[in-house]
Scaffold this motif. Sequence first.
Motif, PDB file in Angstrom:
ATOM      1  N   PRO A  18       0.811  -1.224   0.000  1.00 43.73           N
ATOM      2  CA  PRO A  18       0.000   0.000   0.000  1.00 43.73           C
ATOM      3  C   PRO A  18       0.843   1.274   0.000  1.00 43.73           C
ATOM      4  O   PRO A  18       0.417   2.297  -0.553  1.00 43.73           O
ATOM      5  CB  PRO A  18      -0.826  -0.116   1.288  1.00 43.73           C
ATOM      6  CG  PRO A  18      -0.099  -1.115   2.133  1.00 43.73           C
ATOM      7  CD  PRO A  18       0.540  -2.064   1.182  1.00 43.73           C
ATOM      8  N   GLN A  21       1.902   1.868  -3.625  1.00 43.70           N
ATOM      9  CA  GLN A  21       0.771   2.402  -4.387  1.00 43.70           C
ATOM     10  C   GLN A  21       0.503   3.857  -4.024  1.00 43.70           C
ATOM     11  O   GLN A  21       0.236   4.698  -4.888  1.00 43.70           O
ATOM     12  CB  GLN A  21      -0.456   1.529  -4.132  1.00 43.70           C
ATOM     13  CG  GLN A  21      -0.305   0.101  -4.634  1.00 43.70           C
ATOM     14  CD  GLN A  21      -1.446  -0.808  -4.200  1.00 43.70           C
ATOM     15  OE1 GLN A  21      -2.273  -0.433  -3.369  1.00 43.70           O
ATOM     16  NE2 GLN A  21      -1.482  -2.009  -4.762  1.00 43.70           N
ATOM     17  N   ARG A  22       0.589   4.160  -2.737  1.00 44.55           N
ATOM     18  CA  ARG A  22       0.347   5.535  -2.281  1.00 44.55           C
ATOM     19  C   ARG A  22       1.419   6.481  -2.811  1.00 44.55           C
ATOM     20  O   ARG A  22       1.122   7.602  -3.232  1.00 44.55           O
ATOM     21  CB  ARG A  22       0.317   5.558  -0.750  1.00 44.55           C
ATOM     22  CG  ARG A  22      -0.013   6.912  -0.148  1.00 44.55           C
ATOM     23  CD  ARG A  22      -0.043   6.798   1.362  1.00 44.55           C
ATOM     24  NE  ARG A  22       0.021   8.119   1.989  1.00 44.55           N
ATOM     25  CZ  ARG A  22       0.261   8.309   3.279  1.00 44.55           C
ATOM     26  NH1 ARG A  22       0.447   7.272   4.088  1.00 44.55           N
ATOM     27  NH2 ARG A  22       0.319   9.530   3.773  1.00 44.55           N
ATOM     28  N   SER A  25       0.700   7.358  -6.393  1.00 42.28           N
ATOM     29  CA  SER A  25      -0.442   8.257  -6.550  1.00 42.28           C
ATOM     30  C   SER A  25      -0.123   9.675  -6.081  1.00 42.28           C
ATOM     31  O   SER A  25      -0.715  10.643  -6.567  1.00 42.28           O
ATOM     32  CB  SER A  25      -1.650   7.719  -5.780  1.00 42.28           C
ATOM     33  OG  SER A  25      -1.439   7.789  -4.379  1.00 42.28           O
ATOM     34  N   GLU A  26       0.831   9.819  -5.144  1.00 41.60           N
ATOM     35  CA  GLU A  26       1.162  11.129  -4.589  1.00 41.60           C
ATOM     36  C   GLU A  26       2.419  11.736  -5.208  1.00 41.60           C
ATOM     37  O   GLU A  26       2.883  12.782  -4.767  1.00 41.60           O
ATOM     38  CB  GLU A  26       1.308  11.027  -3.070  1.00 41.60           C
ATOM     39  CG  GLU A  26      -0.006  10.655  -2.386  1.00 41.60           C
ATOM     40  CD  GLU A  26       0.102  10.580  -0.874  1.00 41.60           C
ATOM     41  OE1 GLU A  26       1.217  10.765  -0.330  1.00 41.60           O
ATOM     42  OE2 GLU A  26      -0.936  10.340  -0.217  1.00 41.60           O
ATOM     43  N   ARG A  31       8.584   4.536  -1.633  1.00 39.42           N
ATOM     44  CA  ARG A  31       7.787   4.344  -0.423  1.00 39.42           C
ATOM     45  C   ARG A  31       8.534   4.816   0.826  1.00 39.42           C
ATOM     46  O   ARG A  31       7.912   5.106   1.853  1.00 39.42           O
ATOM     47  CB  ARG A  31       7.415   2.866  -0.277  1.00 39.42           C
ATOM     48  CG  ARG A  31       8.619   1.970   0.036  1.00 39.42           C
ATOM     49  CD  ARG A  31       8.298   0.493  -0.042  1.00 39.42           C
ATOM     50  NE  ARG A  31       7.254   0.057   0.847  1.00 39.42           N
ATOM     51  CZ  ARG A  31       7.399  -0.107   2.154  1.00 39.42           C
ATOM     52  NH1 ARG A  31       8.563   0.182   2.731  1.00 39.42           N
ATOM     53  NH2 ARG A  31       6.410  -0.536   2.876  1.00 39.42           N
ATOM     54  N   TYR A  34       7.546   7.786   3.317  1.00 43.17           N
ATOM     55  CA  TYR A  34       6.624   7.705   4.447  1.00 43.17           C
ATOM     56  C   TYR A  34       7.334   7.371   5.758  1.00 43.17           C
ATOM     57  O   TYR A  34       6.823   7.677   6.839  1.00 43.17           O
ATOM     58  CB  TYR A  34       5.513   6.706   4.146  1.00 43.17           C
ATOM     59  CG  TYR A  34       4.732   7.116   2.917  1.00 43.17           C
ATOM     60  CD1 TYR A  34       3.912   8.239   2.942  1.00 43.17           C
ATOM     61  CD2 TYR A  34       4.885   6.427   1.715  1.00 43.17           C
ATOM     62  CE1 TYR A  34       3.234   8.648   1.796  1.00 43.17           C
ATOM     63  CE2 TYR A  34       4.208   6.828   0.576  1.00 43.17           C
ATOM     64  CZ  TYR A  34       3.387   7.945   0.619  1.00 43.17           C
ATOM     65  OH  TYR A  34       2.733   8.364  -0.515  1.00 43.17           O
TER      66      TYR A  34
END
Length: 206
Positions: A18, A21-22, A25-26, A31, A34
């Motif tokens: 996830p 994927q986030r 999209s952002e 990753r 984050y």
Amino acid sequence: MKRTKTSKSWMTEHVNDPFVQRAKSEGLRARAAYKLMEMDDKDRLIKPGMVVVDLGAAPGSWSQVAVSRVGVGGRVFALDLLPMEPIAGVEFMQGDFHDADFVAEFEALLGDRKVDLVLSDIAPNISGISSSDQARSIYLAELALDFALQHLSPAGKFVVKVFHGQGFDEFRKVMGGAFKSVQIRKPQASRGRSSEVYLLGVGPRG
């Protein structure tokens, strides 16, 4: 080359992650962004107007986070041996951050200002030989620590990725001697099966 079961499993996990994927999209490059966001939200690492150095910055996700949070009065330097696609507001320097000539070039750009935050999310290229990989990971963390201690302000902070294993406890003790406070962080975006953690050092002892 035919993919192994391990590589297929990793790719499946990666695609379905996830956070991956986030990030897509952002508009974030990895990753890993984050991880820094969570640590910053918890420990207030990045403030407007700060000077931040991102060691081993490529592909640039931590620099993306840093530049969005220091504001127009801050500066973000991204250093890496590898090339990196430009990020608006980030000053990228390609070279070896423990090479004396390269460091002198960086210091010339820095001018009279001290660094408020040094970030290091560096990991070695994995050979598959755990003892060798761990030794190289600790070595890279030591190099990042040396750089941080040379350039941080008296209230500066240092975040470095370290893997649990041989040499971890010794490195943590060294960090404890170098900073007034040392904390361990394990962000949610760090995969649970990974032995990686982050050490946060605050206030170099000088």
